[in-house]
Design a protein around this motif. Structure first.
Motif, PDB file in Angstrom:
ATOM      1  N   VAL A  49       0.778  -1.169   0.009  1.00  0.00           N
ATOM      2  CA  VAL A  49       0.007   0.021  -0.047  1.00  0.00           C
ATOM      3  C   VAL A  49       1.038   1.318   0.016  1.00  0.00           C
ATOM      4  O   VAL A  49       1.889   1.174   0.781  1.00  0.00           O
ATOM      5  N   THR A  50       0.500   1.964  -0.902  1.00  0.00           N
ATOM      6  CA  THR A  50       1.414   3.475  -0.842  1.00  0.00           C
ATOM      7  C   THR A  50       0.177   4.333  -0.493  1.00  0.00           C
ATOM      8  O   THR A  50      -0.652   4.846  -1.433  1.00  0.00           O
ATOM      9  N   PRO A  51       0.170   4.975   0.915  1.00  0.00           N
ATOM     10  CA  PRO A  51      -0.987   5.828   1.205  1.00  0.00           C
ATOM     11  C   PRO A  51      -0.822   7.300   0.779  1.00  0.00           C
ATOM     12  O   PRO A  51       0.464   7.621   0.691  1.00  0.00           O
ATOM     13  N   GLU A  52      -1.678   7.745   0.376  1.00  0.00           N
ATOM     14  CA  GLU A  52      -1.809   9.294   0.047  1.00  0.00           C
ATOM     15  C   GLU A  52      -2.780   9.720   1.040  1.00  0.00           C
ATOM     16  O   GLU A  52      -3.969   9.495   1.050  1.00  0.00           O
ATOM     17  N   ILE A  53      -2.338  11.011   1.694  1.00  0.00           N
ATOM     18  CA  ILE A  53      -2.903  11.541   2.750  1.00  0.00           C
ATOM     19  C   ILE A  53      -3.118  13.101   2.203  1.00  0.00           C
ATOM     20  O   ILE A  53      -2.554  13.766   1.766  1.00  0.00           O
ATOM     21  N   GLN A  54      -4.678  13.273   2.379  1.00  0.00           N
ATOM     22  CA  GLN A  54      -5.206  14.507   2.047  1.00  0.00           C
ATOM     23  C   GLN A  54      -5.746  15.245   3.374  1.00  0.00           C
ATOM     24  O   GLN A  54      -6.806  14.701   3.981  1.00  0.00           O
ATOM     25  N   VAL A  55      -5.401  16.337   3.689  1.00  0.00           N
ATOM     26  CA  VAL A  55      -5.606  16.916   4.665  1.00  0.00           C
ATOM     27  C   VAL A  55      -6.179  18.676   4.433  1.00  0.00           C
ATOM     28  O   VAL A  55      -5.731  19.173   3.788  1.00  0.00           O
ATOM     29  N   GLN A  56      -7.541  18.897   4.701  1.00  0.00           N
ATOM     30  CA  GLN A  56      -8.378  19.965   4.466  1.00  0.00           C
ATOM     31  C   GLN A  56      -8.552  20.664   5.911  1.00  0.00           C
ATOM     32  O   GLN A  56      -8.919  20.106   6.833  1.00  0.00           O
ATOM     33  N   ILE A  57      -8.227  21.906   5.876  1.00  0.00           N
ATOM     34  CA  ILE A  57      -8.325  22.603   7.227  1.00  0.00           C
ATOM     35  C   ILE A  57      -9.371  23.735   6.893  1.00  0.00           C
ATOM     36  O   ILE A  57      -9.309  24.665   6.132  1.00  0.00           O
ATOM     37  N   ASN A  82      -5.115   4.650  -0.997  1.00  0.00           N
ATOM     38  CA  ASN A  82      -4.167   3.845  -1.508  1.00  0.00           C
ATOM     39  C   ASN A  82      -3.721   4.507  -2.922  1.00  0.00           C
ATOM     40  O   ASN A  82      -4.483   4.693  -3.700  1.00  0.00           O
ATOM     41  N   LYS A  83      -2.679   4.935  -3.086  1.00  0.00           N
ATOM     42  CA  LYS A  83      -2.275   5.794  -4.269  1.00  0.00           C
ATOM     43  C   LYS A  83      -2.364   5.022  -5.414  1.00  0.00           C
ATOM     44  O   LYS A  83      -2.741   5.397  -6.352  1.00  0.00           O
ATOM     45  N   ASP A  84      -2.156   3.575  -5.434  1.00  0.00           N
ATOM     46  CA  ASP A  84      -2.211   2.822  -6.412  1.00  0.00           C
ATOM     47  C   ASP A  84      -3.641   2.482  -6.994  1.00  0.00           C
ATOM     48  O   ASP A  84      -3.993   2.586  -8.321  1.00  0.00           O
ATOM     49  N   SER A  85      -4.414   2.313  -5.920  1.00  0.00           N
ATOM     50  CA  SER A  85      -5.688   1.564  -6.346  1.00  0.00           C
ATOM     51  C   SER A  85      -6.923   2.651  -6.185  1.00  0.00           C
ATOM     52  O   SER A  85      -7.985   2.486  -6.322  1.00  0.00           O
ATOM     53  N   GLU A  86      -6.558   3.839  -5.638  1.00  0.00           N
ATOM     54  CA  GLU A  86      -7.561   5.108  -5.180  1.00  0.00           C
ATOM     55  C   GLU A  86      -8.599   4.311  -4.150  1.00  0.00           C
ATOM     56  O   GLU A  86      -9.641   5.137  -3.954  1.00  0.00           O
ATOM     57  N   ASP A  87      -8.465   3.066  -3.534  1.00  0.00           N
ATOM     58  CA  ASP A  87      -9.376   2.770  -2.461  1.00  0.00           C
ATOM     59  C   ASP A  87      -9.096   3.635  -1.221  1.00  0.00           C
ATOM     60  O   ASP A  87      -7.987   3.753  -0.834  1.00  0.00           O
ATOM     61  N   LYS A  88     -10.093   4.151  -0.578  1.00  0.00           N
ATOM     62  CA  LYS A  88     -10.103   4.741   0.655  1.00  0.00           C
ATOM     63  C   LYS A  88      -9.588   3.866   1.789  1.00  0.00           C
ATOM     64  O   LYS A  88     -10.055   2.922   1.673  1.00  0.00           O
TER      65      LYS A  88
END
Length: 170
Positions: A49-57, A82-88
């Protein structure tokens, strides 16, 4: 300027001197929080898994009925995919508030003060809560990067000006 026997300043501020800014945190609290572990809910199994984190403030401040008291709310929406599959993988929302006593700030500078200085004092606590919640939720501890609240304030002000200009044209 005179000093009392106990060493405190007894002189009143002279005309033209600025009143000293006072800020005190009276209370801090979690107003709302949710953590959703989507991986566990869907029964997904790991692998690479390659996590991609998005933070909105988001920030909000309100005057309270008591003189010189303000409520400041920090709103964080955090999504991990998951950056590869776009699965949350997980979603976290937290609204963290503080009640502040603020005095001595000129009226024209109060709004930026409330949305820059007050959040700076609350952020370390939010950061810790997010780190603990992600770890307790079965993920590696997420340590939020420091936030530039001056830049965030400028972005929100620009967005509000743009929205006001668009509504004036309509």
């Amino acid at each position: 300027m005179t000093m009392a026997e106990n060493g405190t300043d007894t002189a009143a501020p002279q005309e033209g001197e600025q009143q000293q800014i006072q800020m005190q945190i009276l209370a801090q609290y979690i107003r709302d929080m949710s953590f959703e572990n989507i991986v566990a809910q869907k029964g997904l199994h790991g692998g690479e898994v390659t996590p991609e984190i998005q933070v909105q403030i988001g920030l909000d401040a309100r005057k309270r009925p008591v003189e010189n008291q303000y409520e400041v709310i920090l709103k964080f929406n955090i999504e991990s995919k998951n950056k590869d599959s776009e699965d949350k993988m997980f979603l976290m929302e937290i609204e963290y508030g503080g009640i502040f006593h603020v005095a001595g700030v000129p009226e024209d500078q109060l709004h930026p003060f409330l949305l820059i200085e007050c959040p700076r004092h609350l952020f370390p606590y939010v950061r810790r809560i997010v780190a603990d919640a992600t770890h307790d939720g079965g993920f590696p501890q997420l340590n939020l990067e420091p936030v530039d609240f001056v830049q965030l304030y400028r972005q929100q002000a620009a967005a509000q000006q743009q929205a006001a200009a668009q509504s004036a044209q309509a």
